[in-house]
Scaffold this motif. Structure first.
Motif, PDB file in Angstrom:
ATOM      1  N   ARG A  87       0.799  -1.195  -0.063  1.00 41.13           N
ATOM      2  CA  ARG A  87      -0.078  -0.099  -0.016  1.00 41.13           C
ATOM      3  C   ARG A  87       0.905   1.166   0.019  1.00 41.13           C
ATOM      4  N   PRO A  88       0.607   2.233  -0.660  1.00 40.86           N
ATOM      5  CA  PRO A  88      -0.188   1.964  -2.051  1.00 40.86           C
ATOM      6  C   PRO A  88       0.254   1.022  -3.171  1.00 40.86           C
ATOM      7  N   GLY A  89      -0.417   0.920  -4.190  1.00 43.95           N
ATOM      8  CA  GLY A  89      -0.151   0.077  -5.138  1.00 43.95           C
ATOM      9  C   GLY A  89      -0.596  -1.540  -5.193  1.00 43.95           C
ATOM     10  N   ARG A  90      -1.425  -1.645  -4.232  1.00 48.60           N
ATOM     11  CA  ARG A  90      -2.139  -3.165  -4.406  1.00 48.60           C
ATOM     12  C   ARG A  90      -2.481  -3.822  -5.812  1.00 48.60           C
ATOM     13  N   VAL A 103      12.531   7.281  11.607  1.00 46.16           N
ATOM     14  CA  VAL A 103      11.520   8.173  11.153  1.00 46.16           C
ATOM     15  C   VAL A 103      10.898   8.859  12.290  1.00 46.16           C
ATOM     16  N   ARG A 104      10.911  10.087  12.617  1.00 48.34           N
ATOM     17  CA  ARG A 104      10.748  10.730  13.836  1.00 48.34           C
ATOM     18  C   ARG A 104       9.220  10.628  14.129  1.00 48.34           C
ATOM     19  N   ASN A 105       8.291  10.588  13.328  1.00 45.32           N
ATOM     20  CA  ASN A 105       6.859  10.152  13.602  1.00 45.32           C
ATOM     21  C   ASN A 105       6.477   9.150  12.934  1.00 45.32           C
ATOM     22  N   PRO A 106       6.790   7.877  13.520  1.00 42.54           N
ATOM     23  CA  PRO A 106       6.374   6.740  12.809  1.00 42.54           C
ATOM     24  C   PRO A 106       5.091   6.217  12.946  1.00 42.54           C
ATOM     25  N   ASP A 107       4.492   5.643  11.956  1.00 45.82           N
ATOM     26  CA  ASP A 107       3.053   4.960  12.449  1.00 45.82           C
ATOM     27  C   ASP A 107       3.125   4.034  13.584  1.00 45.82           C
ATOM     28  N   LEU A 108       1.849   3.968  14.483  1.00 45.21           N
ATOM     29  CA  LEU A 108       1.974   3.497  15.535  1.00 45.21           C
ATOM     30  C   LEU A 108       1.621   2.059  15.649  1.00 45.21           C
ATOM     31  N   LEU A 109       0.581   1.721  14.688  1.00 44.62           N
ATOM     32  CA  LEU A 109       0.156   0.120  14.510  1.00 44.62           C
ATOM     33  C   LEU A 109       0.933  -0.358  13.329  1.00 44.62           C
ATOM     34  N   PRO A 110       1.410  -1.682  13.538  1.00 40.69           N
ATOM     35  CA  PRO A 110       1.987  -2.244  12.542  1.00 40.69           C
ATOM     36  C   PRO A 110       1.081  -2.760  11.189  1.00 40.69           C
ATOM     37  N   ALA A 111       1.775  -2.679  10.073  1.00 42.49           N
ATOM     38  CA  ALA A 111       0.935  -2.870   8.906  1.00 42.49           C
ATOM     39  C   ALA A 111       0.928  -4.448   8.615  1.00 42.49           C
ATOM     40  N   ALA A 112      -0.114  -4.884   7.868  1.00 44.99           N
ATOM     41  CA  ALA A 112      -0.300  -6.191   7.353  1.00 44.99           C
ATOM     42  C   ALA A 112       0.296  -6.412   6.337  1.00 44.99           C
ATOM     43  N   GLU A 113       0.659  -5.569   5.363  1.00 46.30           N
ATOM     44  CA  GLU A 113       1.182  -5.455   3.990  1.00 46.30           C
ATOM     45  C   GLU A 113       2.473  -4.692   4.272  1.00 46.30           C
ATOM     46  N   TRP A 114       3.234  -4.689   2.960  1.00 48.55           N
ATOM     47  CA  TRP A 114       4.308  -3.700   2.743  1.00 48.55           C
ATOM     48  C   TRP A 114       3.850  -2.312   2.689  1.00 48.55           C
ATOM     49  N   ARG A 115       4.479  -1.297   3.443  1.00 48.58           N
ATOM     50  CA  ARG A 115       3.699   0.051   3.280  1.00 48.58           C
ATOM     51  C   ARG A 115       4.895   0.973   2.912  1.00 48.58           C
ATOM     52  N   PHE A 116       4.511   1.751   1.934  1.00 46.58           N
ATOM     53  CA  PHE A 116       5.495   2.834   1.256  1.00 46.58           C
ATOM     54  C   PHE A 116       4.886   4.174   1.844  1.00 46.58           C
ATOM     55  N   ARG A 117       5.558   4.866   2.815  1.00 49.40           N
ATOM     56  CA  ARG A 117       4.827   6.107   3.135  1.00 49.40           C
ATOM     57  C   ARG A 117       5.769   7.210   2.761  1.00 49.40           C
ATOM     58  N   VAL A 156       8.070   0.184   4.689  1.00 50.67           N
ATOM     59  CA  VAL A 156       7.944  -0.759   5.911  1.00 50.67           C
ATOM     60  C   VAL A 156       7.399  -1.710   5.428  1.00 50.67           C
ATOM     61  N   PRO A 157       8.243  -2.938   5.993  1.00 56.04           N
ATOM     62  CA  PRO A 157       7.696  -4.402   6.048  1.00 56.04           C
ATOM     63  C   PRO A 157       6.447  -4.828   6.779  1.00 56.04           C
ATOM     64  N   PRO A 158       5.823  -5.867   6.247  1.00 59.00           N
ATOM     65  CA  PRO A 158       4.964  -6.103   7.100  1.00 59.00           C
ATOM     66  C   PRO A 158       5.193  -6.590   8.481  1.00 59.00           C
TER      67      PRO A 158
END
Length: 167
Positions: A59-62, A115-129, A162-164
Motif C-alpha cells: 500500500r499504495p499500489g495493491r 522516522v521521527r513520527n512513525p505509524d504506531l500500528l504495524p501494517a499487515a502488508e508492505w507500506r510505502f509512506r 515499511v515491511p509487514p
C-alpha cells in the motif's frame, strides 16, 4: 512513447498488441484494479500474455500487475492513482527496466533513516509512506489524504519502505 487509450476493452487490446509488437516493455497506468472499467488484466490475457502477479500485498499500489508478453516482453500494469504510480514505478518498474537494459538491479543502496513520527500500528502488508528528510539520517512522514494526493507527493522527498509487521 506515451499513448493515451480510452477505457474500452477492444481499444486497450489493440493498443497493447501494437506496442508489444514494437517494444521490449510496456507500462500501463490505471485500469488494473477490480472495477467495472478496469480492463487491463483481461486485455493482457487477450494479447497472449501470461500474468505472473496481480494484487500485491502493498500500500499504495495493491492492484499492481506484472506479466510476460508472447515474445518475452515485460508488461507492468501500474495503478491509476498518482502516489501509487510513483511508488510502483520506482520500486518495481525501474527494477524491471534496468534489468531489461542490462544494468545492475539497483542504482544505489537505499538509505536507512530514523522516522521521527512513525505509524504506531504495524501494517499487515508492505507500506510505502511518503516522507521528507528533516536532518542527517532522519525523516518524517508527510501527512496525506491517500494514494490520489499528489500535493503530498510533491511535498515529499520520496518514501520510506515499511515491511509487514513493522512500524
Amino acid at each position: 512513447l506515451a499513448l493515451r487509450v480510452p477505457d474500452h476493452p477492444d481499444r486497450i487490446v489493440t493498443a497493447l498488441g501494437e506496442q508489444l509488437h514494437n517494444c521490449d516493455a510496456v507500462l500501463l497506468t490505471g485500469g488494473v484494479s477490480m472495477g467495472d472499467c478496469d480492463y487491463v488484466p483481461a486485455a493482457v490475457t487477450r494479447v497472449g500474455a501470461e500474468i505472473l502477479f496481480h494484487r500485491l500485498p502493498m500500500r499504495p499500489g495493491r492492484p499492481m500487475l506484472g506479466a510476460v508478453g508472447p515474445n518475452g516482453q515485460a508488461i507492468l500494469g501500474l495503478p491509476g492513482n498518482p502516489v501509487s504510480v510513483l511508488v510502483t514505478a520506482r520500486r518495481l518498474g525501474s527494477v524491471v527496466l534496468r534489468r531489461l537494459a542490462g544494468l545492475a538491479l539497483a542504482d544505489s543502496p537505499p538509505s536507512v533513516v530514523l522516522v521521527r513520527n512513525p505509524d504506531l500500528l504495524p501494517a499487515a502488508e508492505w507500506r510505502f509512506r511518503l516522507a521528507r528528510l528533516c536532518g542527517p539520517g532522519a525523516a518524517e512522514l508527510v501527512p496525506t489524504m491517500g494514494s490520489g494526493d499528489f500535493v503530498s507527493a510533491a511535498r515529499s522527498d520520496g518514501f520510506v519502505e515499511v515491511p509487514p509487521g513493522a512500524t
